[in-house]
Scaffold this motif. Sequence first.
Motif, mmCIF file in Angstrom:
data_model
loop_
_atom_site.group_PDB
_atom_site.id
_atom_site.type_symbol
_atom_site.label_atom_id
_atom_site.label_comp_id
_atom_site.label_asym_id
_atom_site.label_seq_id
_atom_site.Cartn_x
_atom_site.Cartn_y
_atom_site.Cartn_z
ATOM 1 N N TYR A 56 2.515 2.757 -8.340
ATOM 2 C CA TYR A 56 2.976 3.900 -9.128
ATOM 3 C C TYR A 56 3.396 4.972 -8.129
ATOM 4 C CZ TYR A 56 1.189 2.021 -13.536
ATOM 5 O OH TYR A 56 0.975 1.247 -14.656
ATOM 6 N N LEU A 91 1.581 9.395 -16.297
ATOM 7 C CA LEU A 91 1.369 8.235 -15.442
ATOM 8 C C LEU A 91 -0.084 7.766 -15.523
ATOM 9 C CD1 LEU A 91 2.733 7.747 -11.890
ATOM 10 C CD2 LEU A 91 0.294 7.458 -12.290
ATOM 11 N N LEU A 95 -1.508 4.108 -16.453
ATOM 12 C CA LEU A 95 -2.281 3.241 -15.554
ATOM 13 C C LEU A 95 -3.704 3.027 -16.058
ATOM 14 C CD1 LEU A 95 -4.384 4.937 -13.483
ATOM 15 C CD2 LEU A 95 -2.225 5.656 -12.484
ATOM 16 N N GLN A 104 -1.503 4.259 -6.368
ATOM 17 C CA GLN A 104 -0.689 5.433 -6.688
ATOM 18 C C GLN A 104 -0.280 6.193 -5.438
ATOM 19 O OE1 GLN A 104 -2.749 8.421 -8.972
ATOM 20 N NE2 GLN A 104 -0.882 9.433 -9.618
#
Length: 227
Positions: A56, A91, A95, A104
């Motif tokens: 990510y 985000l 996740l 990340q």
Amino acid sequence: MTQPHDTRQIIEVDRTPETPRDVAGKRRYIAVAGNIGAGKSSLVEFLCQRYDIEPYFEPNEENPYLEDFYADMNQWSFASQIYFLTAKFKLHLDLDQTTHSVIQDRTIWEDAEIFAENLYRKKLMSERDYRTYRQLYEAVRSQIQPPDLMIYLRCPIRAVKKRIKLRGREMEKNIPTAYLKQLDRLYEGWIANYNLSPVVIIPSHELDYVTDLVDCHDILTAIEKYL
């Protein structure tokens, strides 16, 4: 806690409370933190090639305020930081729903404790805007899970500036050195007090994990126990 910037030593720190960690069969959440140009994206890509983890990345390209922010930080600091906070929260919601391990590139904690804090201290964000931002950040932070491991890339300013120049992003080419130095100081203070998860500190300017087998082994050995 703070180490000389020319050391090649990988440092492992765990200040989290002594509570049992149920890790069997659990998906892992790894975070990579560090200053602009410290090598976060490169490390994320490298680890994704070695392990079955999903990346990510920092949503820099999607931030509609970022170019304006670098041109006039005083005017656009609040809007840019609110965008990053919103994007990072979304985000995290994504996740948190995954069943596989994730990694990340830059965290929501850095957005607040480093970048927004710096803008406020440098009077590039008003006290009113900063208070509003912190209230939203505290609400968001209470709803998300910390990582299972925080990897912090320590990188001196001379190396950061060289990397920024090499990657050639137009909006980054005029970032003031004083701005990068202040971010570095805030990063060092933040990681010295970070206690949400174990930390692995990597001197990213000294270790070549791509072509040097010893460096690669040392980094993977420090990280693998958390994977």
